[in-house]
Scaffold this active site. Structure first.
Site, PDB file in Angstrom:
ATOM      1  N   PHE A 182       2.305  10.786   2.136  1.00  0.00           N
ATOM      2  CA  PHE A 182       2.837   9.439   2.362  1.00  0.00           C
ATOM      3  C   PHE A 182       2.173   8.798   3.578  1.00  0.00           C
ATOM      4  O   PHE A 182       2.820   8.109   4.368  1.00  0.00           O
ATOM      5  CB  PHE A 182       4.357   9.497   2.549  1.00  0.00           C
ATOM      6  CG  PHE A 182       5.090  10.140   1.411  1.00  0.00           C
ATOM      7  CD1 PHE A 182       5.221   9.489   0.196  1.00  0.00           C
ATOM      8  CD2 PHE A 182       5.626  11.411   1.537  1.00  0.00           C
ATOM      9  CE1 PHE A 182       5.891  10.087  -0.868  1.00  0.00           C
ATOM     10  CE2 PHE A 182       6.293  12.013   0.485  1.00  0.00           C
ATOM     11  CZ  PHE A 182       6.431  11.347  -0.723  1.00  0.00           C
ATOM     12  N   THR A 193      -2.561  11.968  -5.211  1.00  0.00           N
ATOM     13  CA  THR A 193      -1.679  11.203  -6.102  1.00  0.00           C
ATOM     14  C   THR A 193      -2.211  11.316  -7.526  1.00  0.00           C
ATOM     15  O   THR A 193      -3.325  10.898  -7.817  1.00  0.00           O
ATOM     16  CB  THR A 193      -1.630   9.725  -5.666  1.00  0.00           C
ATOM     17  OG1 THR A 193      -1.232   9.664  -4.294  1.00  0.00           O
ATOM     18  CG2 THR A 193      -0.644   8.941  -6.512  1.00  0.00           C
ATOM     19  N   CYS A 211      -5.075   2.894  -2.124  1.00  0.00           N
ATOM     20  CA  CYS A 211      -3.874   3.472  -2.733  1.00  0.00           C
ATOM     21  C   CYS A 211      -3.112   2.494  -3.619  1.00  0.00           C
ATOM     22  O   CYS A 211      -3.050   2.682  -4.840  1.00  0.00           O
ATOM     23  CB  CYS A 211      -2.948   4.025  -1.650  1.00  0.00           C
ATOM     24  SG  CYS A 211      -3.578   5.512  -0.847  1.00  0.00           S
ATOM     25  N   ARG A 242     -12.068  -0.568   1.008  1.00  0.00           N
ATOM     26  CA  ARG A 242     -11.810  -0.368  -0.427  1.00  0.00           C
ATOM     27  C   ARG A 242     -10.811  -1.409  -0.927  1.00  0.00           C
ATOM     28  O   ARG A 242      -9.725  -1.549  -0.388  1.00  0.00           O
ATOM     29  CB  ARG A 242     -11.275   1.044  -0.694  1.00  0.00           C
ATOM     30  CG  ARG A 242     -12.303   2.140  -0.524  1.00  0.00           C
ATOM     31  CD  ARG A 242     -11.684   3.503  -0.736  1.00  0.00           C
ATOM     32  NE  ARG A 242     -10.702   3.829   0.297  1.00  0.00           N
ATOM     33  CZ  ARG A 242      -9.933   4.914   0.269  1.00  0.00           C
ATOM     34  NH1 ARG A 242     -10.021   5.772  -0.737  1.00  0.00           N
ATOM     35  NH2 ARG A 242      -9.072   5.138   1.248  1.00  0.00           N
ATOM     36  N   LYS A 252       5.478   9.507  -5.026  1.00  0.00           N
ATOM     37  CA  LYS A 252       4.457   8.676  -4.370  1.00  0.00           C
ATOM     38  C   LYS A 252       4.191   7.394  -5.158  1.00  0.00           C
ATOM     39  O   LYS A 252       4.122   6.296  -4.580  1.00  0.00           O
ATOM     40  CB  LYS A 252       3.161   9.476  -4.208  1.00  0.00           C
ATOM     41  CG  LYS A 252       2.010   8.685  -3.593  1.00  0.00           C
ATOM     42  CD  LYS A 252       2.293   8.261  -2.163  1.00  0.00           C
ATOM     43  CE  LYS A 252       1.173   7.401  -1.585  1.00  0.00           C
ATOM     44  NZ  LYS A 252      -0.074   8.129  -1.391  1.00  0.00           N
ATOM     45  N   PHE A 275       7.236  -5.421   5.138  1.00  0.00           N
ATOM     46  CA  PHE A 275       6.479  -5.784   3.934  1.00  0.00           C
ATOM     47  C   PHE A 275       6.908  -7.152   3.375  1.00  0.00           C
ATOM     48  O   PHE A 275       6.805  -7.395   2.184  1.00  0.00           O
ATOM     49  CB  PHE A 275       6.593  -4.705   2.852  1.00  0.00           C
ATOM     50  CG  PHE A 275       5.779  -3.471   3.160  1.00  0.00           C
ATOM     51  CD1 PHE A 275       4.536  -3.286   2.595  1.00  0.00           C
ATOM     52  CD2 PHE A 275       6.247  -2.510   4.034  1.00  0.00           C
ATOM     53  CE1 PHE A 275       3.774  -2.163   2.893  1.00  0.00           C
ATOM     54  CE2 PHE A 275       5.502  -1.382   4.349  1.00  0.00           C
ATOM     55  CZ  PHE A 275       4.258  -1.214   3.765  1.00  0.00           C
ATOM     56  N   LEU A 276       7.382  -8.024   4.262  1.00  0.00           N
ATOM     57  CA  LEU A 276       7.761  -9.373   3.827  1.00  0.00           C
ATOM     58  C   LEU A 276       6.913 -10.432   4.522  1.00  0.00           C
ATOM     59  O   LEU A 276       7.402 -11.515   4.796  1.00  0.00           O
ATOM     60  CB  LEU A 276       9.243  -9.646   4.097  1.00  0.00           C
ATOM     61  CG  LEU A 276      10.251  -9.091   3.086  1.00  0.00           C
ATOM     62  CD1 LEU A 276      11.657  -9.547   3.442  1.00  0.00           C
ATOM     63  CD2 LEU A 276       9.914  -9.516   1.655  1.00  0.00           C
ATOM     64  N   ASN A 288       4.945   3.590  -3.813  1.00  0.00           N
ATOM     65  CA  ASN A 288       3.886   2.579  -3.723  1.00  0.00           C
ATOM     66  C   ASN A 288       4.171   1.387  -4.626  1.00  0.00           C
ATOM     67  O   ASN A 288       3.866   0.238  -4.273  1.00  0.00           O
ATOM     68  CB  ASN A 288       2.533   3.193  -4.055  1.00  0.00           C
ATOM     69  CG  ASN A 288       1.909   3.891  -2.858  1.00  0.00           C
ATOM     70  OD1 ASN A 288       2.442   3.827  -1.751  1.00  0.00           O
ATOM     71  ND2 ASN A 288       0.792   4.548  -3.063  1.00  0.00           N
TER      72      ASN A 288
END
Length: 447
Positions: free
Chosen positions: A161, A130, A272, A342, A216, A261-262, A220
């Site tokens: 991805f 990326t 990332c 990380r 990408k 993602f909720l 993100n």
């Protein structure tokens, strides 16, 4: 016509997975990394990190491993790499610069400068890392200048991805393949490399360099925005007495929004999302388009605020005093099924609590070694029960499946106080409360 031979430069999460997957697809693959310890592990068919399914794939193909196809080998020679490969995948790290939001391109540039002088015939260098938009055009010029093959040494950009803990599946069966190319030869070669997933129905999208680079970071940024949105709603729910889990369920039934993602919690981390959205903001500023991405500053701010909120919830649970209190932290990695710490929200919260005087003991199924390397002064236990022994409060900070299976009564027998804070909104509150636990989760009613 013989299949193209493939090299992979950089053998971390992305590179090791890509190299093994290319061998699985039937190609002869040669990998290179500058870290000798990582290379030694790979040569023995061992994954240098925990990633489900990767070690099995390596053992199936690494030369010298009993029963393998032998299609995957490793070298530390750039000359051998250049002579071997037709397609060279760049999978090196692009971290955030120290003290800046911008992306550190030094690893990519060093790899290009090391490889290009050894490209004596037609070759395709394929960037997967990326990078800031505009990098590919510059790197293509650099390769053509340094390579003895000149213009026959081409560049393409093929963003990855991968989701950690699903990296093998995402490489072998991607949901889309994006290639930014400068001409028909690059497209043709990449169609050959990805022929199997394309035959299975994976969309193959051909773009220019800038669009491929932007895909990408745009993806993100959207995911980070969605996570921070529901965490902002959690803040409102906490103020208004609402339930963010029910709220997320209700809005997720709208197919324009969806449920993914909720889930409100302590926010996103990893190698990332945080650094990619910051690098995107920095690059937009360089391009004179900083106003277009000002919303990402708030996305980042909301995300970091959730970590601080978890620390404050722990302080409140302990009567306003952290000094000397015993805290058990369940989870250290930024997500389950990974050993990656990380920018981990879980480890960040544990570290903040420790620095403010609490005695913190951490347990994680896979991330203990990496967590110790980052925060050696924290306490570490061999199990959730050991971590919770004598604890004044227990924090659930990474949603490992084994934590959902914990017996509230058994855990209650070893703690000093049955007080649980769920930072991931995945535990059954009714089950824990039935066993006499004071249970609190971000964005949810206290009872």
């Amino acid at each position: 016509m013989a299949s193209p031979k493939i090299t992979v430069i950089g053998l971390g999460y992305l590179g090791a997975t890509h190299a093994a997957a290319m061998a699985e697809l039937g190609f002869e693959v040669l990998g290179l990394d500058v870290v000798p310890e990582k290379m030694r592990k790979l040569e023995q068919g061992q994954a240098p990190m925990f990633e489900p399914g990767l070690e099995e794939l390596l053992r199936a193909h690494v030369a010298g491993v009993e029963g393998s196809t032998g299609r995957l080998r490793f070298t530390d020679s750039w000359e051998e790499l250049g002579a071997f490969g037709d397609v060279h995948f760049l999978c090196v790290n692009t971290p955030q610069k120290h003290g800046e939001f911008a992306c550190d391109m030094s690893y990519v540039e060093r790899a290009v400068d090391s490889l290009a002088p050894h490209l004596h015939g037609p070759a395709l260098v394929v960037g997967k890392s990326t990078v800031p938009v505009g990098s590919a055009e510059r790197l293509a010029t650099r390769i053509a200048e340094l390579a003895p093959a000149g213009q026959e040494a081409e560049l393409a950009w093929n963003p990855e991805f991968l989701r950690e803990s699903f990296a093998v599946k995402d490489t072998l069966h991607p949901d889309r393949i994006v290639v930014g190319v400068g001409g028909p030869r690059g497209e043709a070669l990449l169609r050959e490399v990805y022929a199997q997933p394309v035959a299975e129905g994976t969309p193959f999208l051909v773009t220019d360099f800038p669009t491929a680079e932007l895909v990408k970071t745009a993806a993100n940024s959207f995911l980070a925005t969605k996570i921070s949105f529901i965490n902002a709603m959690a803040e409102v729910c906490e103020a208004a007495g609402g339930d963010v889990v029910k709220l997320a369920e209700a809005i997720g039934h709208d197919d324009r929004i969806g449920h993914k993602f909720l889930r409100a919690g302590i926010g996103f981390g990893g190698g990332c999302l945080p650094k990619d959205i910051r690098a995107f903001m920095a690059r937009a500023g360089e391009l004179g388009a900083s106003e277009a991405l000002t919303f990402l500053r708030e996305v980042d701010s909301i995300n970091m605020r959730r970590r601080a909120q978890m620390v404050e919830l722990a302080r409140d649970a302990l009567g306003g005093v952290l000094l000397g209190k015993r805290i058990a932290v369940l989870g250290a990695t930024f997500k389950p099924d990974s050993d990656d710490v990380r920018d981990s929200p879980a480890l960040n919260v544990a570290g903040q609590l420790h620095l403010q005087g609490a005695q913190v003991t951490v347990y994680d199924p896979k991330g203990m070694e990496n967590a110790r390397a980052v925060f050696p002064t924290l306490g570490y236990a061999d199990s959730a029960l050991d971590a919770a022994h004598g604890a004044d409060v227990v924090l659930h900070l990474t949603e490992w499946p084994e934590f959902k299976e914990l017996d509230p009564a058994a855990l209650g027998d070893v703690v000093a106080s049955r007080h649980l804070l769920d930072g991931r909104n995945t535990l059954d509150s009714a089950l824990w409360r039935k066993s006499g636990w004071l249970f609190r989760a971000l964005g949810r009613p206290t009872a």
